[in-house]
Each structure stands twice: as structure tokens, then as C-alpha cells.
Motif scaffolding. Sequence first.
Motif, PDB file in Angstrom:
ATOM      1  N   CYS A   1       0.720  -1.500   0.093  1.00 61.14           N
ATOM      2  CA  CYS A   1       0.689  -0.254   0.202  1.00 61.14           C
ATOM      3  C   CYS A   1       1.062   1.112   0.003  1.00 61.14           C
ATOM      4  O   CYS A   1       2.029   1.536   0.976  1.00 61.14           O
ATOM      5  CB  CYS A   1      -1.064   0.098   1.792  1.00 61.14           C
ATOM      6  SG  CYS A   1      -2.223  -1.368   1.255  1.00 61.14           S
ATOM      7  N   SER A   2       0.137   2.347  -0.971  1.00 61.60           N
ATOM      8  CA  SER A   2       1.584   3.833  -0.985  1.00 61.60           C
ATOM      9  C   SER A   2       2.598   2.841  -1.633  1.00 61.60           C
ATOM     10  O   SER A   2       3.461   2.422  -1.910  1.00 61.60           O
ATOM     11  CB  SER A   2       0.736   4.033   0.193  1.00 61.60           C
ATOM     12  OG  SER A   2       1.557   5.247   0.236  1.00 61.60           O
TER      13      SER A   2
ATOM     14  N   ASP B   1      -2.363   2.000  -4.408  1.00 65.27           N
ATOM     15  CA  ASP B   1      -1.987   3.386  -4.724  1.00 65.27           C
ATOM     16  C   ASP B   1      -0.798   3.474  -4.287  1.00 65.27           C
ATOM     17  O   ASP B   1      -0.477   4.389  -3.521  1.00 65.27           O
ATOM     18  CB  ASP B   1      -2.933   4.257  -3.671  1.00 65.27           C
ATOM     19  CG  ASP B   1      -4.002   5.084  -4.455  1.00 65.27           C
ATOM     20  OD1 ASP B   1      -3.656   5.497  -5.535  1.00 65.27           O
ATOM     21  OD2 ASP B   1      -3.349   6.137  -3.835  1.00 65.27           O
TER      22      ASP B   1
ATOM     23  N   TYR C   1      -4.476  -3.266  -9.530  1.00 66.74           N
ATOM     24  CA  TYR C   1      -3.635  -2.043  -9.227  1.00 66.74           C
ATOM     25  C   TYR C   1      -5.118  -1.505  -8.904  1.00 66.74           C
ATOM     26  O   TYR C   1      -6.244  -1.456  -9.229  1.00 66.74           O
ATOM     27  CB  TYR C   1      -3.162  -1.047 -10.792  1.00 66.74           C
ATOM     28  CG  TYR C   1      -2.365  -0.381 -10.066  1.00 66.74           C
ATOM     29  CD1 TYR C   1      -2.595   0.822  -9.620  1.00 66.74           C
ATOM     30  CD2 TYR C   1      -1.109  -0.289 -11.182  1.00 66.74           C
ATOM     31  CE1 TYR C   1      -1.597   2.058  -8.788  1.00 66.74           C
ATOM     32  CE2 TYR C   1      -0.268   0.381 -10.674  1.00 66.74           C
ATOM     33  CZ  TYR C   1      -0.293   1.524  -9.355  1.00 66.74           C
ATOM     34  OH  TYR C   1       1.030   2.888  -9.318  1.00 66.74           O
TER      35      TYR C   1
ATOM     36  N   ASN D   1      -6.379   1.790  -7.381  1.00 69.62           N
ATOM     37  CA  ASN D   1      -6.550   3.308  -7.203  1.00 69.62           C
ATOM     38  C   ASN D   1      -7.778   4.716  -6.511  1.00 69.62           C
ATOM     39  O   ASN D   1      -8.495   4.098  -5.622  1.00 69.62           O
ATOM     40  CB  ASN D   1      -6.286   3.597  -8.702  1.00 69.62           C
ATOM     41  CG  ASN D   1      -5.891   3.025  -9.373  1.00 69.62           C
ATOM     42  OD1 ASN D   1      -6.170   3.552 -10.802  1.00 69.62           O
ATOM     43  ND2 ASN D   1      -4.961   3.229  -9.097  1.00 69.62           N
ATOM     44  N   SER D   2      -7.292   5.432  -5.308  1.00 69.95           N
ATOM     45  CA  SER D   2      -7.856   5.803  -4.945  1.00 69.95           C
ATOM     46  C   SER D   2      -8.166   7.241  -5.679  1.00 69.95           C
ATOM     47  O   SER D   2      -7.538   6.870  -7.342  1.00 69.95           O
ATOM     48  CB  SER D   2      -6.788   7.110  -3.893  1.00 69.95           C
ATOM     49  OG  SER D   2      -5.841   7.783  -4.463  1.00 69.95           O
TER      50      SER D   2
ATOM     51  N   PHE E   1      -0.909   9.551  -7.099  1.00 72.40           N
ATOM     52  CA  PHE E   1      -0.444   8.252  -6.539  1.00 72.40           C
ATOM     53  C   PHE E   1      -0.101   7.210  -8.204  1.00 72.40           C
ATOM     54  O   PHE E   1       0.050   5.866  -7.269  1.00 72.40           O
ATOM     55  CB  PHE E   1      -1.159   7.801  -5.298  1.00 72.40           C
ATOM     56  CG  PHE E   1      -0.545   8.599  -4.671  1.00 72.40           C
ATOM     57  CD1 PHE E   1       0.432   8.621  -3.696  1.00 72.40           C
ATOM     58  CD2 PHE E   1      -2.282   9.781  -4.234  1.00 72.40           C
ATOM     59  CE1 PHE E   1       0.065   9.816  -2.617  1.00 72.40           C
ATOM     60  CE2 PHE E   1      -2.006  10.841  -3.428  1.00 72.40           C
ATOM     61  CZ  PHE E   1      -0.667  10.408  -2.215  1.00 72.40           C
ATOM     62  N   HIS E   2      -0.819   7.706  -8.949  1.00 72.89           N
ATOM     63  CA  HIS E   2      -1.161   6.342 -10.141  1.00 72.89           C
ATOM     64  C   HIS E   2       0.409   6.758 -11.050  1.00 72.89           C
ATOM     65  O   HIS E   2       0.132   5.933 -12.484  1.00 72.89           O
ATOM     66  CB  HIS E   2      -2.072   6.748 -10.925  1.00 72.89           C
ATOM     67  CG  HIS E   2      -3.057   6.933 -10.173  1.00 72.89           C
ATOM     68  ND1 HIS E   2      -4.512   7.210 -10.660  1.00 72.89           N
ATOM     69  CD2 HIS E   2      -3.509   6.393  -8.735  1.00 72.89           C
ATOM     70  CE1 HIS E   2      -5.771   7.172  -9.400  1.00 72.89           C
ATOM     71  NE2 HIS E   2      -4.976   6.662  -8.474  1.00 72.89           N
TER      72      HIS E   2
ATOM     73  N   THR F   1     -10.355   1.386  -9.676  1.00 75.52           N
ATOM     74  CA  THR F   1     -10.601   3.035  -8.927  1.00 75.52           C
ATOM     75  C   THR F   1     -12.056   2.831  -7.640  1.00 75.52           C
ATOM     76  O   THR F   1     -13.134   2.814  -8.608  1.00 75.52           O
ATOM     77  CB  THR F   1     -10.608   3.922  -9.650  1.00 75.52           C
ATOM     78  OG1 THR F   1      -9.725   3.996 -10.808  1.00 75.52           O
ATOM     79  CG2 THR F   1     -10.836   5.345  -9.074  1.00 75.52           C
TER      80      THR F   1
ATOM     81  N   HIS G   1      -6.385   8.723   0.201  1.00 78.33           N
ATOM     82  CA  HIS G   1      -4.704   8.075  -0.702  1.00 78.33           C
ATOM     83  C   HIS G   1      -5.095   7.199   0.404  1.00 78.33           C
ATOM     84  O   HIS G   1      -5.327   6.241   0.070  1.00 78.33           O
ATOM     85  CB  HIS G   1      -3.912   8.886  -0.065  1.00 78.33           C
ATOM     86  CG  HIS G   1      -2.623   8.019  -1.114  1.00 78.33           C
ATOM     87  ND1 HIS G   1      -2.391   7.327  -1.682  1.00 78.33           N
ATOM     88  CD2 HIS G   1      -1.325   7.927   0.087  1.00 78.33           C
ATOM     89  CE1 HIS G   1      -1.602   6.575  -1.247  1.00 78.33           C
ATOM     90  NE2 HIS G   1      -0.695   6.937  -0.885  1.00 78.33           N
TER      91      HIS G   1
END
Length: 328
Positions: free
Chosen positions: A167-168, A207, A263, A265-266, A271-272, A293, A299
Motif C-alpha cells: 500500500c502506497s 495506490d 492495481y 486506485n484512490s 499516486f498512479h 478505482t 489516499h
Amino acid sequence: MLKYKIATLLFLLLPILGWGQNEFPKDTSFSVYSAGKKIEKDFPQASPVKEIVSSEFLSLPNQVYRIRPNRKLRMDVFLPNRDCGQKRPVVMMIHGGGWRSGNKSHLVPMAQQLAADGYVTASVEYRLSIEAIYPAAIYDLKEAIRFLKHNSDLYGIDTTKIAVLGCSSGATLASFMAATAGIKKFDDPESVYSNYSSRVQALVNVDGVVDYTDPNESRKITNPNKPSAASLFFGVTYQENPKLWEEASPINYVDENMPATLYINSALPRFHAGRDSLFHILDRNKTYHEVHTIENTPHPFWLFHPWFEEAHGCILNFLNTVFRCDRS
């Protein structure tokens, strides 16, 4: 089965017998609490995800997977508490926090939920940039994969069905691991389990950027008194050493060997970074991939209700599709 249970009980004692305080610097600036305070004005409905109390899984906390000078690296392992007559896929999880903060407890609720779903899971700690800069985290995480393979009988793991989830900033590290399996340059030269490959069969990126050189990451305004998270991770800015930032970007290693990829996404495009280029390569190589998404999200959505449930559903459906096995 009795042999497996005895081995599990013995291994439970290892963290206790070898218990000791780790002496290393820590940055606690990123936490579930601090993330919640940051988003509460725009998302008053958000509430932190809590750890699960359930008889559906067995918890093995603080399993030591690597001992370094003055430092034990640990993971929390969760085993489904029902016998399906076969070994199970494993999901290794890597927390976020800007490569500098955060800890493995952040992904324990997701690890517990997936264990209840029938997957072996492990939430892993690794050296952050305040302790050791790149490539230390890569060395640790690849060693963690090898540790799980080495202990596949103990944990009941099918070593042909391994997923890495991040994550992140943890997603960037997970993507790098998935893309660089087999490249010796990124293996710990002092690996304890060097006879095992760090290759995985599935990647879940929640993300996380896959290209450090993207302007969203590399060209942030740099205040000498407040460097970017990536600059702290590398020990240099992009302008000072662009080749190092290129070297660490997962996108530069994606080829036909890249595993199936999810993947999530936020709603925040920055962040992509590198995502679309990644998908282009996966399409070209006919590698299975999905993108989801989750709209109107901050985030760190995976740490909070009401978004945790949707993220978990996406992850579980992807794993079930890729691994095609009965976990009941």
C-alpha cells in the motif's frame, strides 16, 4: 497433521525465547490516527479499521525472519484455522508511510480478513529510510519472501502461489519486488535463504507509484529543511542522482515475466505515476491484470471504513481468479 501442529507450536515460542528490544531510530509521523485526523474534515464518515477477533484464523505474531546487527526483523503471520487438505496460497503485505514511517500493524486487519477467507497471510516489517536507505528495504522484503518459502511446510504454504501486496510506498516496493525477481543486483548479498527465489506469482498494488521519475514524484518542490519522502529514501534528490531514481523504478523492469497484477486506485491521480505505462507493457505481453478505482477516496483509504470493504473485495476476487483454488 500432528507433525504440522507440533512444529507450529514450537515456532510460536521462538519470538518469546529470542525476545529483545530492537535498537533503531523510528519515525512515528504516519499512523492510522494521524491519517484519520488529516482526512476527517473532507471525509467525516471515515472510521479506522480494527483488528479482528475470530476463531477462523491462527495468529503467529512477531515471527523473526532476519537478524541484523542490533536488529530483528519480524512479520505477523496468520493461518486459516481449518484443514483443507492441501497447502494454501500466501499473501505477503508491505505497509506504507513514505518509506520512512508506518509499521506492519497497519495491514494486520486486511491480513486477518484474508486469512479468514482461506489465505495464509504475513504483514512484514522492513528497514525504513530513517534507519537505512535504498536498497535496504528491498533486501529485507526479498529475504522475507525467501523466509516464507523456506518455512512453507511449517506455515502450510503453496510456494507456486505467492502474492505480494503493498500500500502506497509499500506498493512501490511490492511492484519492484515483482518486477525484479531473478536480478541478482537487488538480492541481499548476505542472504540467509539464497537458495530460494524471490519470485512471486501475483502483485497487488494499492495506490503506489511505479515510476519515481514521473514529475508527480521527482519534481516536487524541494525544501532543504523538508525533503520529499523519496529523497529521504534514496539519500539524494532526483536532480542530484537521476540514475538512482531510474534504477529503483519498477516500471523499468516490467517484461514478460511480470506476474498477474491488480492495481487499486484512490481518487488522487498523483499516486498512479507510471500506472498507464505499466498496463501498456502488461497488455503487450498478454499478462493478466485488473484496475479498480475507488471513487471519492483519500489516499490511505484501505485503513478506513467505508472503503476497506470494497478494497478487500477487489483483492479477494483477484486472488481467487489468479490462484483458482479451493480454500475452504
